[in-house]
Write a protein that holds these residues in place. Sequence first.
Motif, mmCIF file in Angstrom:
data_model
loop_
_atom_site.group_PDB
_atom_site.id
_atom_site.type_symbol
_atom_site.label_atom_id
_atom_site.label_comp_id
_atom_site.label_asym_id
_atom_site.label_seq_id
_atom_site.Cartn_x
_atom_site.Cartn_y
_atom_site.Cartn_z
ATOM 1 N N TYR A 5 0.828 -1.202 0.000
ATOM 2 C CA TYR A 5 0.000 0.000 0.000
ATOM 3 C C TYR A 5 0.870 1.264 0.000
ATOM 4 O O TYR A 5 0.649 2.184 -0.792
ATOM 5 C CB TYR A 5 -0.926 -0.023 1.222
ATOM 6 N N SER A 8 2.780 1.616 -3.340
ATOM 7 C CA SER A 8 1.870 2.024 -4.403
ATOM 8 C C SER A 8 1.536 3.509 -4.290
ATOM 9 O O SER A 8 1.549 4.248 -5.280
ATOM 10 C CB SER A 8 0.595 1.183 -4.343
ATOM 11 N N LEU A 55 -0.937 -1.945 -6.885
ATOM 12 C CA LEU A 55 -2.323 -2.055 -6.403
ATOM 13 C C LEU A 55 -2.912 -3.417 -6.772
ATOM 14 O O LEU A 55 -3.615 -4.042 -5.967
ATOM 15 C CB LEU A 55 -3.197 -0.948 -6.990
ATOM 16 N N ILE A 56 -2.629 -3.891 -7.968
ATOM 17 C CA ILE A 56 -3.098 -5.215 -8.388
ATOM 18 C C ILE A 56 -2.461 -6.301 -7.518
ATOM 19 O O ILE A 56 -3.134 -7.237 -7.073
ATOM 20 C CB ILE A 56 -2.818 -5.449 -9.885
ATOM 21 N N LEU A 58 -1.454 -5.916 -4.509
ATOM 22 C CA LEU A 58 -2.094 -5.794 -3.196
ATOM 23 C C LEU A 58 -3.375 -6.619 -3.141
ATOM 24 O O LEU A 58 -3.638 -7.330 -2.165
ATOM 25 C CB LEU A 58 -2.386 -4.319 -2.887
ATOM 26 N N VAL A 59 -4.163 -6.570 -4.198
ATOM 27 C CA VAL A 59 -5.389 -7.379 -4.266
ATOM 28 C C VAL A 59 -5.031 -8.870 -4.294
ATOM 29 O O VAL A 59 -5.654 -9.680 -3.597
ATOM 30 C CB VAL A 59 -6.244 -6.989 -5.496
ATOM 31 N N LEU A 60 -4.029 -9.231 -5.088
ATOM 32 C CA LEU A 60 -3.597 -10.632 -5.142
ATOM 33 C C LEU A 60 -3.105 -11.105 -3.771
ATOM 34 O O LEU A 60 -3.374 -12.243 -3.364
ATOM 35 C CB LEU A 60 -2.501 -10.818 -6.191
ATOM 36 N N GLU A 61 -2.408 -10.243 -3.061
ATOM 37 C CA GLU A 61 -1.937 -10.577 -1.716
ATOM 38 C C GLU A 61 -3.122 -10.811 -0.779
ATOM 39 O O GLU A 61 -3.129 -11.762 0.001
ATOM 40 C CB GLU A 61 -1.037 -9.454 -1.176
ATOM 41 N N LYS A 62 -4.125 -9.970 -0.884
ATOM 42 C CA LYS A 62 -5.319 -10.107 -0.038
ATOM 43 C C LYS A 62 -6.042 -11.432 -0.313
ATOM 44 O O LYS A 62 -6.478 -12.111 0.606
ATOM 45 C CB LYS A 62 -6.267 -8.921 -0.284
ATOM 46 N N VAL A 63 -6.131 -11.808 -1.580
ATOM 47 C CA VAL A 63 -6.870 -13.013 -1.958
ATOM 48 C C VAL A 63 -6.054 -14.280 -1.731
ATOM 49 O O VAL A 63 -6.563 -15.282 -1.221
ATOM 50 C CB VAL A 63 -7.321 -12.924 -3.438
#
Length: 153
Positions: A5, A8, A55-56, A58-63
């Motif tokens: 975060y 980014s 940012l992408i 970050l989403v992959l890390e979250k999922v």
Amino acid sequence: MRRLYIASFAYMAAGVLSGLFYREFTKLNGFPEGAPTQLGLAHTHLLTLGFIVLLIVLVLEKVFALSRSKLFGWFFWLYNAGVVLTSAMLIWHGILTVLGEESSKMIAGIAGTGHILLTAGVVLLFLSLGRALKRDRAAGAVTTAEPLAVAAP
């Protein structure tokens, strides 16, 4: 996740500021509008490779919890070194162009090193993602492999 975060956000700020620098530096030096310079490319590289890609990720890390793999740490540092090195060389080369000075092969070589680091980082990202997918598939197989209850006739 916080590192992604912050990185980014930092690239977003750097990308916007590099665009401002590009516009104002070329105006101050009487550089013809629309003439090619690497300064505009630094703006888009920072925003795309830094801000949007992270940012992408970050989403992959979250999922997928990519950071559970040791390769992810290597991805993060190599990729960021590549973005910074590549963007710095674009800015340096662009400044020389605006000032009417010759660039050197050294700048191209360092920029090439930045691109190599970016490539290595992307490979490590995909290896981390592949491991996470394999881990999730194995975890899913355990839950679906449980015996089914059979109704008595």
